[in-house]
Design a protein around this motif. Structure first.
Motif, PDB file in Angstrom:
ATOM      1  N   ARG A  98       0.845  -1.198   0.000  1.00  0.00           N
ATOM      2  CA  ARG A  98       0.000   0.000   0.000  1.00  0.00           C
ATOM      3  C   ARG A  98       0.878   1.245   0.000  1.00  0.00           C
ATOM      4  O   ARG A  98       1.870   1.319   0.726  1.00  0.00           O
ATOM      5  CB  ARG A  98      -0.905  -0.006   1.226  1.00  0.00           C
ATOM      6  N   ASP A 117      -6.939   9.410   5.775  1.00  0.00           N
ATOM      7  CA  ASP A 117      -7.098   8.638   4.521  1.00  0.00           C
ATOM      8  C   ASP A 117      -8.475   7.990   4.420  1.00  0.00           C
ATOM      9  O   ASP A 117      -8.600   6.851   3.940  1.00  0.00           O
ATOM     10  CB  ASP A 117      -6.030   7.551   4.400  1.00  0.00           C
ATOM     11  N   TRP A 204      -2.033  -3.154   4.022  1.00  0.00           N
ATOM     12  CA  TRP A 204      -3.415  -2.830   3.639  1.00  0.00           C
ATOM     13  C   TRP A 204      -4.378  -2.874   4.815  1.00  0.00           C
ATOM     14  O   TRP A 204      -5.531  -2.455   4.681  1.00  0.00           O
ATOM     15  CB  TRP A 204      -3.902  -3.784   2.543  1.00  0.00           C
ATOM     16  N   PRO A 225     -10.549   2.267   0.824  1.00  0.00           N
ATOM     17  CA  PRO A 225      -9.965   2.498  -0.503  1.00  0.00           C
ATOM     18  C   PRO A 225      -9.990   3.984  -0.875  1.00  0.00           C
ATOM     19  O   PRO A 225     -10.967   4.679  -0.621  1.00  0.00           O
ATOM     20  CB  PRO A 225     -10.859   1.671  -1.434  1.00  0.00           C
ATOM     21  N   ARG A 226      -8.895   4.446  -1.474  1.00  0.00           N
ATOM     22  CA  ARG A 226      -8.759   5.867  -1.806  1.00  0.00           C
ATOM     23  C   ARG A 226      -8.901   6.155  -3.288  1.00  0.00           C
ATOM     24  O   ARG A 226      -9.038   7.321  -3.686  1.00  0.00           O
ATOM     25  CB  ARG A 226      -7.389   6.363  -1.327  1.00  0.00           C
ATOM     26  N   ASP A 229      -8.006   1.700  -8.127  1.00  0.00           N
ATOM     27  CA  ASP A 229      -7.204   0.490  -7.938  1.00  0.00           C
ATOM     28  C   ASP A 229      -7.434  -0.113  -6.545  1.00  0.00           C
ATOM     29  O   ASP A 229      -7.553  -1.333  -6.401  1.00  0.00           O
ATOM     30  CB  ASP A 229      -5.719   0.798  -8.121  1.00  0.00           C
ATOM     31  N   GLU A 230      -7.507   0.735  -5.558  1.00  0.00           N
ATOM     32  CA  GLU A 230      -7.718   0.241  -4.197  1.00  0.00           C
ATOM     33  C   GLU A 230      -9.140  -0.285  -4.015  1.00  0.00           C
ATOM     34  O   GLU A 230      -9.365  -1.222  -3.242  1.00  0.00           O
ATOM     35  CB  GLU A 230      -7.404   1.344  -3.184  1.00  0.00           C
ATOM     36  N   LEU A 233      -9.070  -3.774  -5.339  1.00  0.00           N
ATOM     37  CA  LEU A 233      -8.432  -4.671  -4.376  1.00  0.00           C
ATOM     38  C   LEU A 233      -9.383  -4.961  -3.212  1.00  0.00           C
ATOM     39  O   LEU A 233      -9.481  -6.103  -2.752  1.00  0.00           O
ATOM     40  CB  LEU A 233      -7.138  -4.046  -3.857  1.00  0.00           C
ATOM     41  N   TRP A 234     -10.102  -3.923  -2.762  1.00  0.00           N
ATOM     42  CA  TRP A 234     -11.091  -4.129  -1.693  1.00  0.00           C
ATOM     43  C   TRP A 234     -12.121  -5.169  -2.120  1.00  0.00           C
ATOM     44  O   TRP A 234     -12.492  -6.047  -1.331  1.00  0.00           O
ATOM     45  CB  TRP A 234     -11.772  -2.800  -1.365  1.00  0.00           C
TER      46      TRP A 234
END
Length: 255
Positions: A98, A117, A204, A225-226, A229-230, A233-234
């Motif tokens: 991350r 975040d 993560w 997630p920000r 892409d995140e 992944l989540w």
């Protein structure tokens, strides 16, 4: 001993005790205010809830970013035979680390929230929509009902009709396998020991302070997630939790 010396000693002792008490009161008030600022969750955001989470500290741990501070064989025996398997794709592969430092997590036993975040309202809406879609695609295996752990928060759970076949690792959460935290967009999930370790080692997420005591070792916080892409992944982490929960019940249809 001279009377004036005795009085001086007593006065110093009283003054010292007063200063210590005042300092303790200030620290406690700040801690209480920070606790209430996190809002309602499984415990009420009031003095009673604050005191309750303090009582939980006797069963809590602080090493939440250490992936495996346990005897893996013993932990696996407690969680069930599937706990050492990875359900997170790519299977057996490495996750990208991350970006940036871990978000700040206040040290309360409960709730576990991140205060930096955090996810945007639009991101959180997409996350909730995904849980609903995943439930609809697996209507015989999963349900989307109010959390048994967090109060009036929707959660992904094993379907009530599967209660008799509930896997060992979901006993303590009463069938619940994932829920999103409305204030920040972080997510609690029940992951296999292998997947929990992968998430923690790559930055993560982290374990709950009660993981390994009142909660199973796989009870893991995944950071909000920000970006796109995140978010993807989540989704894969949610899928891993669902596949782990339903490993002996049926195949999970991903969305």
């Amino acid at each position: 001993m001279p009377a004036d010396l005795t009085m001086s000693t007593v006065q110093y002792a009283v003054a010292g005790a007063a200063i210590a008490s005042a300092t303790l009161a200030i620290v406690a008030y700040r801690d209480y205010s920070a606790y209430c600022a996190l809002g309602d969750h499984g415990l009420p955001a009031n003095f009673s809830g604050w005191c309750t989470q303090l009582k939980f500290t006797r069963n809590s741990r602080k090493d939440t970013t250490v992936p495996a501070p346990y005897d893996l064989a013993a932990a696996a025996a407690a969680a069930g035979p599937r706990s050492t398997e990875s359900f997170l794709l790519p299977a057996g592969g490495s996750l990208p680390p991350r970006d940036g430092a871990r978000p700040r997590i206040p040290g309360f036993t409960a709730p576990q929230r991140q205060v930096t975040d955090t996810a945007s309202p639009a991101m959180k809406a997409r996350m909730y929509a995904h849980l609903e879609a995943l439930t609809k695609a697996n209507a015989k295996l999963l349900q989307y009902e109010l959390s048994t752990l967090e109060g009036p928060v929707p959660a992904l759970q094993l379907h009530k009709d599967q209660a008799a076949a509930r896997p060992k690792h979901l006993h303590r959460t009463r069938g619940e396998l994932a829920h999103i935290h409305p204030p920040d967009g972080s997510t609690h999930l029940v992951l296999s020991l292998a997947d929990s370790r992968r998430i923690i080692e790559t930055g993560w997420g982290q374990r709950h302070r009660l993981s390994g005591t009142m909660l199973g070792w796989g009870y893991t916080l995944f950071y909000a997630p920000r970006n796109e892409d995140e978010f993807q992944l989540w989704k894969s982490v949610v899928a891993a939790a669902a596949k782990y929960a339903c490993a002996d019940l049926g195949q999970v249809q991903l969305v």
